[in-house]
Motif scaffolding. Sequence first.
Motif, short mmCIF file in Angstrom:
data_model
loop_
_atom_site.label_atom_id
_atom_site.label_comp_id
_atom_site.label_asym_id
_atom_site.label_seq_id
_atom_site.Cartn_x
_atom_site.Cartn_y
_atom_site.Cartn_z
N LEU A 19 0.81 -1.21 0.00
CA LEU A 19 0.00 0.00 0.00
C LEU A 19 0.85 1.27 0.00
N ARG A 20 2.09 1.18 0.40
CA ARG A 20 2.95 2.37 0.35
C ARG A 20 3.58 2.55 -1.03
N ARG A 21 4.11 1.47 -1.58
CA ARG A 21 4.85 1.59 -2.84
C ARG A 21 4.29 0.74 -3.96
N GLY A 22 3.09 0.16 -3.74
CA GLY A 22 2.52 -0.68 -4.79
C GLY A 22 1.06 -0.40 -5.05
N TYR A 23 0.56 0.73 -4.55
CA TYR A 23 -0.87 1.03 -4.67
C TYR A 23 -1.12 2.03 -5.80
N LEU A 24 -0.81 3.28 -5.58
CA LEU A 24 -1.06 4.30 -6.60
C LEU A 24 -0.10 4.12 -7.77
N PRO A 25 -0.55 4.41 -8.99
CA PRO A 25 0.34 4.25 -10.16
C PRO A 25 1.62 5.06 -10.02
N ALA A 26 2.73 4.49 -10.43
CA ALA A 26 4.02 5.17 -10.36
C ALA A 26 4.06 6.39 -11.26
N GLU A 27 3.16 6.46 -12.23
CA GLU A 27 3.17 7.55 -13.21
C GLU A 27 2.60 8.86 -12.67
N LEU A 28 2.02 8.85 -11.47
CA LEU A 28 1.44 10.07 -10.92
C LEU A 28 2.52 11.06 -10.50
N PRO A 29 2.24 12.36 -10.54
CA PRO A 29 3.18 13.35 -10.02
C PRO A 29 3.46 13.14 -8.53
N PRO A 30 4.58 13.62 -8.03
CA PRO A 30 5.03 13.34 -6.65
C PRO A 30 4.06 13.65 -5.52
N PRO A 31 3.20 14.68 -5.60
CA PRO A 31 2.34 14.95 -4.44
C PRO A 31 1.38 13.82 -4.08
N PHE A 32 1.07 12.93 -5.01
CA PHE A 32 0.14 11.85 -4.72
C PHE A 32 0.87 10.75 -3.96
N THR A 33 0.36 10.43 -2.79
CA THR A 33 1.06 9.52 -1.89
C THR A 33 0.08 8.63 -1.14
N SER A 34 0.55 7.46 -0.77
CA SER A 34 -0.26 6.54 0.04
C SER A 34 0.49 6.16 1.32
N ASP A 35 1.47 6.98 1.72
CA ASP A 35 2.27 6.70 2.91
C ASP A 35 1.40 6.63 4.16
N ASP A 36 0.52 7.63 4.34
CA ASP A 36 -0.35 7.64 5.53
C ASP A 36 -1.25 6.41 5.56
N PHE A 37 -1.79 6.09 4.41
CA PHE A 37 -2.70 4.95 4.30
C PHE A 37 -1.98 3.66 4.69
N ALA A 38 -0.76 3.49 4.18
CA ALA A 38 0.01 2.29 4.48
C ALA A 38 0.34 2.21 5.97
N ALA A 39 0.62 3.35 6.59
CA ALA A 39 0.99 3.36 8.00
C ALA A 39 -0.14 2.85 8.89
N SER A 40 -1.39 3.07 8.47
CA SER A 40 -2.55 2.64 9.26
C SER A 40 -3.19 1.37 8.72
N ALA A 41 -2.60 0.78 7.69
CA ALA A 41 -3.22 -0.34 6.98
C ALA A 41 -3.50 -1.53 7.89
N VAL A 42 -2.56 -1.86 8.76
CA VAL A 42 -2.75 -3.02 9.63
C VAL A 42 -3.94 -2.81 10.55
N SER A 43 -4.06 -1.59 11.07
CA SER A 43 -5.20 -1.27 11.93
C SER A 43 -6.52 -1.39 11.17
N PHE A 44 -6.56 -0.84 9.96
CA PHE A 44 -7.78 -0.92 9.15
C PHE A 44 -8.13 -2.37 8.83
N ALA A 45 -7.12 -3.15 8.44
CA ALA A 45 -7.36 -4.55 8.06
C ALA A 45 -7.93 -5.35 9.23
N GLY A 46 -7.50 -5.02 10.43
CA GLY A 46 -8.00 -5.73 11.59
C GLY A 46 -9.40 -5.31 12.00
N LYS A 47 -9.80 -4.13 11.58
CA LYS A 47 -11.10 -3.60 12.00
C LYS A 47 -12.19 -3.80 10.96
N TRP A 48 -11.86 -3.65 9.69
CA TRP A 48 -12.89 -3.67 8.65
C TRP A 48 -13.39 -5.09 8.41
#
Length: 541
Positions: A19-48
Amino acid sequence: MSTAAIKKRAAEMRLRKLLRRGYLPAELPPPFTSDDFAASAVSFAGKWDAVQIRKYWTAPEAYSIPRYGDARRKLALVNPVNQLYVSHIIAENWRDIRARVARSKTSEFKPEFSTHSGGRAITGVDFDGVARRRARLLSTFGRYVKTDITRFYPSIYTHSIAWAILGKAHVKTNHHSMAFKSHFANHLDKAVGAGQEGQTIGIPIGPDTSRIIAELIAVEVEEIAKLHIPDFENRAVRYVDDMLIGLDEHETSAAVLSGLSLALYEYQLELNADKTGTFGLGCPHTPEWIHFVRTFSLTTRASQQRDDLDSFFEHAIFLADQNKRENALLFAVKRAASFNLQSQNTEHLVRWMLYCARRSATCLSFVAEHLAAVHGSTPLPDAEIHAYILQQIPIKAAAGHTNELAWLLFWAREISLTVPASAMTHVMALRSSVVGMLTLDLWHKSLISGALDFSFWQGFANEAGLKSEMWLIAYEATRKGWWPKSQNTDFITTHQFFADLWNANVEFYDPSKKARKRVTPSVLAASFDQGQSLGSSEYPF
């Protein structure tokens, strides 16, 4: 630490990487990021609730990138709820998946989780290995047939994901059983489909999870091909969906392709006739263009460098015209960026770069990022760059070419170029969160002169918008408070999934991120010296 704890930690690490480096397309400009999402991914996966996610059908945003000529490819920005579930299934069951793909003896794509801090989550194709095995085919057989799969990702039948993991016959016999319904293979099929409004044809291009899924299916096609093509493993090489198969002295390419077609038919796939050909003895042989690009040497004398640049680009354009299905001109532009130029010749290089960006849209994103990165530290023909950006924005917007438009807007932001509202007319009507967020960023930085109407995009700021292809701007612009008119946030803060993203301060757009330093000439020069094939795409055509 117990074995179970070690396995759990490894799965969590894989999930965060996907989710940090394999989610959003690599072709997007730099401001698009999924770092925050990846950081909380384990918590979300356990809850959803997985059952609820499988019922949560959403639409991915289509992000149009250039391929060659006028051909284009649509990448996907999959809804984060669905992509987390797909990634979680793969992360949890990676050992079984890796064992399935590891059976291939012909593939030069060996998906593993990368240990490097940069780049994608999953390792890529070994192109040097492809080159070595191609030479071996020529020495052993004298000829080989080259082909690929027609629209590989868009043609994959999602139910065939389970076939690839459990076997087609097994699934056909047991698809009503509880054992199958509860198996991760079935859940993965349903998870992918839910992220594309229940569609069962095609998988999204962009996420690294799709590369893994595609490889699973390609390996199963190989298993069937071995039944129809004698000695298949010893005379074939595959990288993603491209295949080279050596031909015996009296063997026809048609005979080999017939066997391969039968194997593909089992997975409802077809060969690409337009990209099928025979090479080697009895066939014209043309040199590879990459050698010229990689080994070109620029004189150190300032007075001769302009002539060298003219010669380099004229040759590169000729080679690109001879190899229309390959990104020869993009390689050339990247190579040129590594040249050790005297300062008085920089503007001449930039003019060639701008021409290449006009001639081949595949060059635009690199040119934009490279020139944005050196802006302020290198003398550039600013007036010509400004004119190019302002001319191209309405053209790309009218054509719906979201990738090129996104990079033009990012480029304008990086060099603080004010864009007139009159150039944004077609921009404001595009169903693109990527374009929308960059436009809002420019607007908030006072880099757009004149009034803009954001009502079309703001119309997605509701619960339905979070399930639509405009999910990113519906969530992100609301979270940032970027809408020009007040916006109620309840549709997010009370949502069964997105409320957790809001509470965890997850953001998908970071306006502080600038043009990346990896495009500096020294990095490019080192990469070319090491023989890397920069800019190559592993997405099937």
